[in-house]
Motif scaffolding. Structure first.
Motif, PDB file in Angstrom:
ATOM      1  N   HIS A  19      43.108  41.166  37.011  1.00 54.75           N
ATOM      2  CA  HIS A  19      43.177  41.670  38.387  1.00 54.75           C
ATOM      3  C   HIS A  19      44.019  42.937  38.426  1.00 54.75           C
ATOM      4  CE1 HIS A  19      42.259  37.402  39.075  1.00 54.75           C
ATOM      5  NE2 HIS A  19      41.853  37.735  40.292  1.00 54.75           N
ATOM      6  N   PHE A  20      43.664  43.842  39.337  1.00 53.79           N
ATOM      7  CA  PHE A  20      44.591  44.886  39.762  1.00 53.79           C
ATOM      8  C   PHE A  20      44.933  44.540  41.203  1.00 53.79           C
ATOM      9  CE2 PHE A  20      42.453  47.603  36.457  1.00 53.79           C
ATOM     10  CZ  PHE A  20      43.586  47.867  35.702  1.00 53.79           C
ATOM     11  N   GLY A  21      46.084  43.924  41.412  1.00 60.82           N
ATOM     12  CA  GLY A  21      46.407  43.452  42.764  1.00 60.82           C
ATOM     13  C   GLY A  21      45.366  42.431  43.198  1.00 60.82           C
ATOM     14  N   GLU A  22      44.741  42.705  44.326  1.00 61.44           N
ATOM     15  CA  GLU A  22      43.726  41.796  44.863  1.00 61.44           C
ATOM     16  C   GLU A  22      42.372  41.937  44.158  1.00 61.44           C
ATOM     17  OE1 GLU A  22      44.233  39.952  48.483  1.00 61.44           O
ATOM     18  OE2 GLU A  22      45.763  39.821  46.904  1.00 61.44           O
ATOM     19  N   LEU A  23      42.229  43.063  43.463  1.00 63.31           N
ATOM     20  CA  LEU A  23      40.917  43.397  42.898  1.00 63.31           C
ATOM     21  C   LEU A  23      40.689  42.659  41.578  1.00 63.31           C
ATOM     22  CD1 LEU A  23      38.586  45.415  43.585  1.00 63.31           C
ATOM     23  CD2 LEU A  23      39.738  47.041  42.051  1.00 63.31           C
ATOM     24  N   HIS A  24      39.628  41.867  41.543  1.00 66.47           N
ATOM     25  CA  HIS A  24      39.286  41.089  40.345  1.00 66.47           C
ATOM     26  C   HIS A  24      38.370  41.946  39.472  1.00 66.47           C
ATOM     27  CE1 HIS A  24      38.164  36.746  38.875  1.00 66.47           C
ATOM     28  NE2 HIS A  24      38.703  37.478  37.935  1.00 66.47           N
ATOM     29  N   VAL A  25      38.931  42.643  38.487  1.00 64.72           N
ATOM     30  CA  VAL A  25      38.151  43.659  37.762  1.00 64.72           C
ATOM     31  C   VAL A  25      37.449  43.136  36.519  1.00 64.72           C
ATOM     32  CG1 VAL A  25      39.295  45.713  38.626  1.00 64.72           C
ATOM     33  CG2 VAL A  25      40.216  44.565  36.628  1.00 64.72           C
ATOM     34  N   LEU A  26      37.978  42.087  35.897  1.00 68.21           N
ATOM     35  CA  LEU A  26      37.248  41.424  34.808  1.00 68.21           C
ATOM     36  C   LEU A  26      37.136  39.957  35.173  1.00 68.21           C
ATOM     37  CD1 LEU A  26      38.879  43.007  31.584  1.00 68.21           C
ATOM     38  CD2 LEU A  26      36.746  43.686  32.723  1.00 68.21           C
ATOM     39  N   GLY A  43      26.886  50.282  32.897  1.00 71.90           N
ATOM     40  CA  GLY A  43      27.034  49.691  34.219  1.00 71.90           C
ATOM     41  C   GLY A  43      27.586  50.718  35.181  1.00 71.90           C
ATOM     42  N   PRO A  44      27.490  50.423  36.478  1.00 72.86           N
ATOM     43  CA  PRO A  44      27.930  51.387  37.486  1.00 72.86           C
ATOM     44  C   PRO A  44      29.422  51.688  37.383  1.00 72.86           C
ATOM     45  CG  PRO A  44      26.819  49.493  38.500  1.00 72.86           C
ATOM     46  CD  PRO A  44      26.954  49.193  37.057  1.00 72.86           C
ATOM     47  N   SER A  45      29.799  52.811  37.947  1.00 73.64           N
ATOM     48  CA  SER A  45      31.197  53.198  38.013  1.00 73.64           C
ATOM     49  C   SER A  45      31.999  52.106  38.730  1.00 73.64           C
ATOM     50  CB  SER A  45      31.278  54.516  38.793  1.00 73.64           C
ATOM     51  OG  SER A  45      32.595  54.918  38.883  1.00 73.64           O
ATOM     52  N   GLY A  46      33.154  51.783  38.181  1.00 81.58           N
ATOM     53  CA  GLY A  46      34.013  50.778  38.798  1.00 81.58           C
ATOM     54  C   GLY A  46      33.686  49.356  38.397  1.00 81.58           C
ATOM     55  N   SER A  47      32.752  49.173  37.454  1.00 83.44           N
ATOM     56  CA  SER A  47      32.347  47.806  37.105  1.00 83.44           C
ATOM     57  C   SER A  47      33.290  47.134  36.099  1.00 83.44           C
ATOM     58  CB  SER A  47      30.907  47.800  36.580  1.00 83.44           C
ATOM     59  OG  SER A  47      30.749  48.675  35.498  1.00 83.44           O
ATOM     60  N   GLY A  48      34.250  47.896  35.550  1.00 81.89           N
ATOM     61  CA  GLY A  48      35.233  47.286  34.653  1.00 81.89           C
ATOM     62  C   GLY A  48      35.060  47.648  33.189  1.00 81.89           C
ATOM     63  N   LYS A  49      34.201  48.609  32.895  1.00 84.05           N
ATOM     64  CA  LYS A  49      33.905  48.973  31.500  1.00 84.05           C
ATOM     65  C   LYS A  49      35.150  49.520  30.792  1.00 84.05           C
ATOM     66  CE  LYS A  49      30.806  52.012  32.708  1.00 84.05           C
ATOM     67  NZ  LYS A  49      31.025  51.986  34.182  1.00 84.05           N
ATOM     68  N   SER A  50      35.840  50.448  31.450  1.00 81.45           N
ATOM     69  CA  SER A  50      37.037  51.024  30.827  1.00 81.45           C
ATOM     70  C   SER A  50      38.137  49.976  30.703  1.00 81.45           C
ATOM     71  CB  SER A  50      37.565  52.202  31.650  1.00 81.45           C
ATOM     72  OG  SER A  50      36.653  53.268  31.604  1.00 81.45           O
ATOM     73  N   THR A  51      38.274  49.148  31.712  1.00 82.25           N
ATOM     74  CA  THR A  51      39.307  48.115  31.669  1.00 82.25           C
ATOM     75  C   THR A  51      39.052  47.158  30.505  1.00 82.25           C
ATOM     76  OG1 THR A  51      39.533  48.294  34.069  1.00 82.25           O
ATOM     77  CG2 THR A  51      40.501  46.343  33.017  1.00 82.25           C
ATOM     78  N   LEU A  52      37.784  46.825  30.270  1.00 81.56           N
ATOM     79  CA  LEU A  52      37.458  45.948  29.149  1.00 81.56           C
ATOM     80  C   LEU A  52      37.843  46.606  27.820  1.00 81.56           C
ATOM     81  CD1 LEU A  52      36.187  43.336  28.071  1.00 81.56           C
ATOM     82  CD2 LEU A  52      33.966  44.511  28.074  1.00 81.56           C
TER      83      LEU A  52
END
Ligand code: ADP
Ligand code: MG
Length: 249
Positions: A19-26, A43-52
């Motif tokens: 999570h980033f705060g409230e945002l469940h990114v993975l 995948g679309p921008s903001g889908s969590g690819k970089s975070t993964l």
């Protein structure tokens, strides 16, 4: 081309959440990367690819779940973390070369500091790698004197100099002028053919078709589809993948 599937996968990602705060990114990410396998993440921008990608390199922490590389859980800090960063190379969209060091020094710094190589050994290996990515004649220049495509190839040589087990490439051609994209993709295809294990975030479908063993399609923090490239591009299963592909193809 099929990767050799001997033994355990190199990377095992098991029920990972972030999570980033409230945002469940993975969201409950579970997958593996085999030895010698090339996995393309789209995948679309903001889908969590970089975070993964960043989680695999532990540039981001995870909330729960586990990531192991070569059977070892990601270290929290200290020597283990330095070793992880050496074993898992990362290539970013923005090249991230050291601006005040020459091309050659950019490539030799890690091997000398982290791997303890002598200058002579590190220089020789670096020149071989710069030659392999086609920029040996730029070795004594500063990064700012190179084109974007040349800088990105230096960034790849710098990662290779550490003799990594795995390379993560996060949109490595997205910041490049169109005429420079293929010179970087060609190097990546060559690495794939040489058996390097790679996780590549890219929208370059030509690369995916040529070099990927598997495509991971992410949307809203989830792996929505996992398939071989020919299957994914010709017959995507989910409406989200169909929608995404209709926009980029
Ligand atoms: P992608 O690479 O697929 O475009 P990211 O992994 O960069 O997606 O981002 C996933 C989500 O997490 C996005 O909504 C993004 O805004 C958010 N995010 C990424 N990094 C941070 C951060 N450091 N702090 C807060 N939110 C972030
Ligand atoms: Mg990204």
């Amino acid at each position: 081309m099929e990767p050799s599937q001997s033994g355990e996968p190199l990377v095992v990602i098991d029920h990972v959440n972030k999570h980033f705060g409230e945002l469940h990114v993975l969201k409950d990410i579970t997958t593996t990367v085999g030895r010698g396998e090339v996995v393309v993440v789209i995948g679309p921008s903001g889908s969590g690819k970089s975070t993964l990608c960043r989680a695999i390199n532990r540039l981001e922490t995870i909330d729960d779940g586990t990531i192991t590389i070569d059977g070892v859980a990601l270290p929290e800090e200290g020597k283990g973390l330095a070793k992880l960063r050496a074993d898992v190379g990362m290539v970013f969209q923005s090249f991230n070369l050291f601006a005040h060091k020459t091309v050659l020094e950019n490539v030799t710094l890690g091997p000398r500091k982290v791997r303890g190589q002598s200058k002579a050994v590190a220089d020789k290996h670096a020149m071989e790698l710069l030659d392999r990515v086609g920029v040996a004649n730029q070795a004594s220049k500063m990064p700012s004197q190179l084109s974007g495509g040349q800088q990105q190839r230096v960034a790849i040589a710098r990662v290779l100099a550490m003799d990594p087990k795995l390379i993560l490439l996060d949109e490595p051609t997205s910041a490049l002028d169109p005429e420079m994209i293929s010179e970087v993709l060609d190097v990546m295809v060559q690495l794939a053919h040489d058996g390097m294990t790679m996780v590549v975030v890219t929208h370059e479908m030509g690369f995916a078709r040529k070099a990927a063993n598997r495509v991971l399609f992410m949307a809203d923090g989830e792996i929505v589809e996992e398939a071989k490239p020919e299957q994914f591009f010709t017959d995507p299963q989910s409406s989200r993948a169909k929608d995404f592909l209709s926009k980029i193809l």
